[in-house]
Design an enzyme around this catalytic site. Structure first.
Site, PDB file in Angstrom:
ATOM      1  N   ILE A  21      43.851  45.371  30.660  1.00  0.00           N
ATOM      2  CA  ILE A  21      43.570  44.046  31.189  1.00  0.00           C
ATOM      3  C   ILE A  21      42.872  44.176  32.540  1.00  0.00           C
ATOM      4  O   ILE A  21      42.924  45.227  33.175  1.00  0.00           O
ATOM      5  CB  ILE A  21      44.849  43.199  31.346  1.00  0.00           C
ATOM      6  CG1 ILE A  21      45.856  43.894  32.260  1.00  0.00           C
ATOM      7  CG2 ILE A  21      45.473  42.912  29.998  1.00  0.00           C
ATOM      8  CD1 ILE A  21      47.081  43.100  32.565  1.00  0.00           C
ATOM      9  N   HIS A  22      42.221  43.119  32.950  1.00  0.00           N
ATOM     10  CA  HIS A  22      41.531  43.107  34.233  1.00  0.00           C
ATOM     11  C   HIS A  22      42.064  41.930  35.031  1.00  0.00           C
ATOM     12  O   HIS A  22      41.661  40.790  34.813  1.00  0.00           O
ATOM     13  CB  HIS A  22      40.018  42.989  34.041  1.00  0.00           C
ATOM     14  CG  HIS A  22      39.448  44.073  33.191  1.00  0.00           C
ATOM     15  ND1 HIS A  22      39.333  45.361  33.635  1.00  0.00           N
ATOM     16  CD2 HIS A  22      38.981  44.068  31.932  1.00  0.00           C
ATOM     17  CE1 HIS A  22      38.819  46.103  32.682  1.00  0.00           C
ATOM     18  NE2 HIS A  22      38.598  45.346  31.633  1.00  0.00           N
ATOM     19  N   GLU A  23      43.009  42.203  35.915  1.00  0.00           N
ATOM     20  CA  GLU A  23      43.569  41.130  36.726  1.00  0.00           C
ATOM     21  C   GLU A  23      42.492  40.597  37.647  1.00  0.00           C
ATOM     22  O   GLU A  23      41.736  41.346  38.239  1.00  0.00           O
ATOM     23  CB  GLU A  23      44.759  41.632  37.565  1.00  0.00           C
ATOM     24  CG  GLU A  23      45.960  42.016  36.736  1.00  0.00           C
ATOM     25  CD  GLU A  23      45.966  43.453  36.287  1.00  0.00           C
ATOM     26  OE1 GLU A  23      44.940  44.144  36.473  1.00  0.00           O
ATOM     27  OE2 GLU A  23      46.971  43.889  35.733  1.00  0.00           O
TER      28      GLU A  23
END
Length: 103
Positions: free
Chosen positions: A34-36
């Protein structure tokens, strides 16, 4: 977190009318896929955003934030090139402002 994401995705697809949904979890450690982002929104108005168009903090002109925090959403692909472009643009602006003695 992965379990909740899966449940939320299935729920959204069901509400959109998708049938026969099979949820899955790749069982990766948190943060693996994921890419916060989105914690320091970019915008023109300091009342509704943290950063200006050059990724400067509205309240502290000598602070630049060039990671994914300025982006409120992301597609399903790696955003690394976008981060690098944002950083290059912010650095160019910072140098120009420093040369004008505005920073």
């Amino acid at each position: 977190m992965n379990k909740q994401i899966q449940e939320d995705a299935v729920e959204m697809l069901e509400k959109a009318g998708v049938k026969e949904i099979i949820g899955f979890d790749n069982e990766h450690e948190p943060g693996y896929g994921i890419h916060e982002m989105g914690t320091a929104r970019m915008g023109r108005d300091p009342k509704t955003s943290v950063l200006n168009a050059f990724n400067q903090v509205h309240a502290a002109k000598n602070v630049f934030v060039t990671d994914g925090a300025c982006m409120t959403s992301n597609s399903c692909v790696n955003p690394s090139l976008t981060y690098m472009a944002i950083t290059a643009r912010a650095a160019n602006h910072a140098v120009a402002e420093l040369n004008k003695q505005n920073l």
